[in-house]
Design a protein around this motif. Sequence first.
Motif, mmCIF file in Angstrom:
data_model
loop_
_atom_site.group_PDB
_atom_site.id
_atom_site.type_symbol
_atom_site.label_atom_id
_atom_site.label_comp_id
_atom_site.label_asym_id
_atom_site.label_seq_id
_atom_site.Cartn_x
_atom_site.Cartn_y
_atom_site.Cartn_z
ATOM 1 N N THR A 236 9.302 1.094 -2.685
ATOM 2 C CA THR A 236 8.101 0.415 -2.183
ATOM 3 C C THR A 236 6.833 1.097 -2.671
ATOM 4 O O THR A 236 5.757 0.485 -2.716
ATOM 5 C CB THR A 236 8.090 0.381 -0.646
ATOM 6 N N ALA A 237 6.928 2.370 -3.033
ATOM 7 C CA ALA A 237 5.807 3.136 -3.581
ATOM 8 C C ALA A 237 6.373 4.417 -4.173
ATOM 9 O O ALA A 237 7.570 4.723 -4.006
ATOM 10 C CB ALA A 237 4.768 3.451 -2.504
ATOM 11 N N ASP A 238 5.549 5.161 -4.858
ATOM 12 C CA ASP A 238 5.966 6.441 -5.418
ATOM 13 C C ASP A 238 6.261 7.409 -4.264
ATOM 14 O O ASP A 238 5.368 7.719 -3.470
ATOM 15 C CB ASP A 238 4.842 7.001 -6.300
ATOM 16 N N PRO A 239 7.497 7.906 -4.135
ATOM 17 C CA PRO A 239 7.838 8.818 -3.032
ATOM 18 C C PRO A 239 7.003 10.098 -3.025
ATOM 19 O O PRO A 239 6.884 10.749 -1.988
ATOM 20 C CB PRO A 239 9.318 9.131 -3.283
ATOM 21 N N LYS A 240 6.430 10.451 -4.176
ATOM 22 C CA LYS A 240 5.576 11.639 -4.220
ATOM 23 C C LYS A 240 4.273 11.400 -3.452
ATOM 24 O O LYS A 240 3.644 12.337 -2.971
ATOM 25 C CB LYS A 240 5.271 12.015 -5.679
ATOM 26 N N ALA A 311 5.758 -4.034 -2.610
ATOM 27 C CA ALA A 311 5.513 -2.693 -3.137
ATOM 28 C C ALA A 311 4.051 -2.537 -3.541
ATOM 29 O O ALA A 311 3.342 -3.521 -3.773
ATOM 30 C CB ALA A 311 6.411 -2.433 -4.350
ATOM 31 N N VAL A 312 3.633 -1.283 -3.622
ATOM 32 C CA VAL A 312 2.279 -0.968 -4.094
ATOM 33 C C VAL A 312 2.387 0.165 -5.105
ATOM 34 O O VAL A 312 3.085 1.162 -4.878
ATOM 35 C CB VAL A 312 1.336 -0.612 -2.927
ATOM 36 N N ALA A 313 1.733 -0.015 -6.254
ATOM 37 C CA ALA A 313 1.830 0.959 -7.344
ATOM 38 C C ALA A 313 0.462 1.522 -7.694
ATOM 39 O O ALA A 313 -0.563 0.844 -7.560
ATOM 40 C CB ALA A 313 2.451 0.305 -8.576
ATOM 41 N N LEU A 314 0.464 2.759 -8.160
ATOM 42 C CA LEU A 314 -0.751 3.441 -8.610
ATOM 43 C C LEU A 314 -0.613 3.721 -10.097
ATOM 44 O O LEU A 314 0.352 4.379 -10.515
ATOM 45 C CB LEU A 314 -0.934 4.743 -7.826
ATOM 46 N N ILE A 315 -1.527 3.202 -10.891
ATOM 47 C CA ILE A 315 -1.475 3.396 -12.346
ATOM 48 C C ILE A 315 -2.632 4.279 -12.773
ATOM 49 O O ILE A 315 -3.804 3.898 -12.634
ATOM 50 C CB ILE A 315 -1.528 2.044 -13.100
ATOM 51 N N LYS A 316 -2.294 5.466 -13.268
ATOM 52 C CA LYS A 316 -3.309 6.420 -13.710
ATOM 53 C C LYS A 316 -3.460 6.365 -15.233
ATOM 54 O O LYS A 316 -2.877 5.518 -15.893
ATOM 55 C CB LYS A 316 -2.932 7.824 -13.265
ATOM 56 N N PHE A 416 -7.854 -5.788 1.286
ATOM 57 C CA PHE A 416 -9.202 -5.263 1.095
ATOM 58 C C PHE A 416 -9.797 -4.713 2.391
ATOM 59 O O PHE A 416 -10.622 -3.795 2.361
ATOM 60 C CB PHE A 416 -10.095 -6.341 0.478
ATOM 61 N N THR A 417 -9.363 -5.243 3.537
ATOM 62 C CA THR A 417 -9.797 -4.675 4.815
ATOM 63 C C THR A 417 -9.228 -3.269 4.987
ATOM 64 O O THR A 417 -9.921 -2.347 5.446
ATOM 65 C CB THR A 417 -9.351 -5.575 5.987
ATOM 66 N N ALA A 418 -7.955 -3.086 4.606
ATOM 67 C CA ALA A 418 -7.339 -1.762 4.692
ATOM 68 C C ALA A 418 -8.070 -0.763 3.806
ATOM 69 O O ALA A 418 -8.276 0.395 4.182
ATOM 70 C CB ALA A 418 -5.869 -1.846 4.297
ATOM 71 N N VAL A 419 -8.480 -1.226 2.626
ATOM 72 C CA VAL A 419 -9.222 -0.349 1.709
ATOM 73 C C VAL A 419 -10.599 -0.025 2.294
ATOM 74 O O VAL A 419 -11.051 1.126 2.272
ATOM 75 C CB VAL A 419 -9.368 -1.015 0.328
ATOM 76 N N ALA A 420 -11.273 -1.033 2.839
ATOM 77 C CA ALA A 420 -12.613 -0.842 3.411
ATOM 78 C C ALA A 420 -12.582 0.116 4.598
ATOM 79 O O ALA A 420 -13.475 0.955 4.762
ATOM 80 C CB ALA A 420 -13.193 -2.186 3.830
ATOM 81 N N LYS A 421 -11.531 0.000 5.439
ATOM 82 C CA LYS A 421 -11.413 0.888 6.593
ATOM 83 C C LYS A 421 -11.251 2.347 6.167
ATOM 84 O O LYS A 421 -11.539 3.258 6.933
ATOM 85 C CB LYS A 421 -10.227 0.471 7.467
ATOM 86 N N SER A 422 -10.774 2.534 4.942
ATOM 87 C CA SER A 422 -10.624 3.888 4.410
ATOM 88 C C SER A 422 -11.921 4.392 3.789
ATOM 89 O O SER A 422 -11.970 5.521 3.272
ATOM 90 C CB SER A 422 -9.501 3.924 3.364
ATOM 91 N N GLY A 423 -12.951 3.536 3.810
ATOM 92 C CA GLY A 423 -14.249 3.926 3.265
ATOM 93 C C GLY A 423 -14.282 4.021 1.757
ATOM 94 O O GLY A 423 -15.033 4.818 1.185
ATOM 95 N N VAL A 451 -3.207 3.752 -1.690
ATOM 96 C CA VAL A 451 -1.780 3.419 -1.656
ATOM 97 C C VAL A 451 -1.225 3.621 -0.241
ATOM 98 O O VAL A 451 -0.505 2.765 0.288
ATOM 99 C CB VAL A 451 -0.984 4.277 -2.670
ATOM 100 N N ARG A 452 -1.576 4.733 0.382
ATOM 101 C CA ARG A 452 -1.095 5.000 1.736
ATOM 102 C C ARG A 452 -1.619 3.970 2.737
ATOM 103 O O ARG A 452 -0.881 3.502 3.613
ATOM 104 C CB ARG A 452 -1.510 6.412 2.162
ATOM 105 N N ALA A 453 -2.893 3.578 2.575
ATOM 106 C CA ALA A 453 -3.490 2.612 3.504
ATOM 107 C C ALA A 453 -2.789 1.256 3.427
ATOM 108 O O ALA A 453 -2.494 0.627 4.450
ATOM 109 C CB ALA A 453 -4.978 2.455 3.197
ATOM 110 N N ILE A 454 -2.493 0.793 2.203
ATOM 111 C CA ILE A 454 -1.837 -0.513 2.032
ATOM 112 C C ILE A 454 -0.381 -0.438 2.461
ATOM 113 O O ILE A 454 0.151 -1.357 3.099
ATOM 114 C CB ILE A 454 -1.968 -0.980 0.566
#
Length: 465
Positions: A236-240, A311-316, A416-423, A451-454
């Motif tokens: 569902t996401a990167d376990p790290k 799932a939610v992914a982070l691409i660096k 986007f609400t979850a992201v906004a709540k994280s400031g 990623v954690r918020a979503i």
Amino acid sequence: MKFGGTSVANGTNMRHVASIVSENHKNGFKVVVVTSALAGVTDWLLEAAEQAKNRSESYVQEFKEKLLSRHSEVISAAIEKRSIKAEVSQTIKSTMNELEKVLVGINYLGELTPKSKDYVLSFGERLSAPILWGTMRDLGLEAKWLTGKDAGIVTDSNFGEANPLMNVTAHQVRERLQPIIERGIIPVVTGYIAATQEGTVTTLGRGGSDYTATILGVALSADEVWIWTDVDGIMTADPKIIPTARMLPELSYQEAAEMAIFGAKAMHPRALEPAMKENIPVRIRNVFNPSNPGTLISSTTTARSTDVVKAVALIKDVALINISGAGMVGAPGSYAKVFDVLGKNGINVMMVSVAVSAASISLIVRRSLMARAVSTLEIALLGKMVSQVSAEDDICVIAVMGANMQGTLGVASRIFTAVAKSGINIRMIAQGSSELNISFVVKEKDGEQVVRAIHDEFKLHRAWQ
């Protein structure tokens, strides 16, 4: 069954892989094995090919000894019977001599063409396959090793990322492998490698061993294609980032394709195409945890309707390029010119967002290509239809994926609400017409927090409990 480079990285792993094949064969499965090169070897070969055209001939000899030593160590640890060990060692030495001649030729010419690069890169799998073949025989299995070319995989001549010609490939693969399988012999096929209709060696692109497996699976009408890797399945996401991330037991082809493109470990993006077309299920499994059934990718899933996001992914390692100019407004083909300039300079665009005014366009490219992208755009377009080209390299892409997002109201709002709540501020947004994926850009320092918020908002840690 396809085994990746980590799975065959050393002699202990190689023998473990052979035991997995043996167990499934004894359980009555008809098995075809596809193997990658030993972990890291393809990178070695790529560097050697580049260095050979500029260095002295002695470099080629030094590289040959380094590569021979690595594979000899694996043979010693993986194979016990002397006769089999000697036979495999002789095959490896003969293949090494061939590689040496190719590299010396590149050295003399001082030139590395896409055609010759494919030939050099093919040696990784050509060296690993005989070792796995020998290890399987050492465990009492009847096996035969073949290159992808020998197995019948035919492609076009797009060296570096060749495309399979499926009609002729399916015919040849069935003709060459089916009789072997029917005699109870296990084919061990090199991943990544194929050939043109004229017999010239091609490769299917980095990670193309997955592609080899699904091509063979389709040609042989396999019940399933198993991709053995070093993770339990698609998460569902990167376990790290999210220690409570869960393995997804099921995904649709479309979901898996989206996740593969955005960096989900264990699957090559192009590999799903033949399996999806012929409806062959693909299963991602962990070679170091074979009792885990892994993630099944198929046309149908039993996901609950409430599982909107999977799932939610982070691409660096990406960069944001902003292009703007009044000259773009109402000018037919203005965006086409931007993509044409980038395409001709070998720069792939990963993500696009445009303003309805047509006065600006934002693009995501690999960070390593940012400087080249900016300079080529400025040279070609600045002062004409474009007035400004700017770039940001301290960003990352967040991709939120799931088939049930399609047609479900309020998904974007929750994200986007979850992201906004994280400031946290969002720099760019893009969504394809499939609605399987919402991608957006934030500052890289905020990526893991997003990623954690979503993940928390959609309770992905509990989705499959």
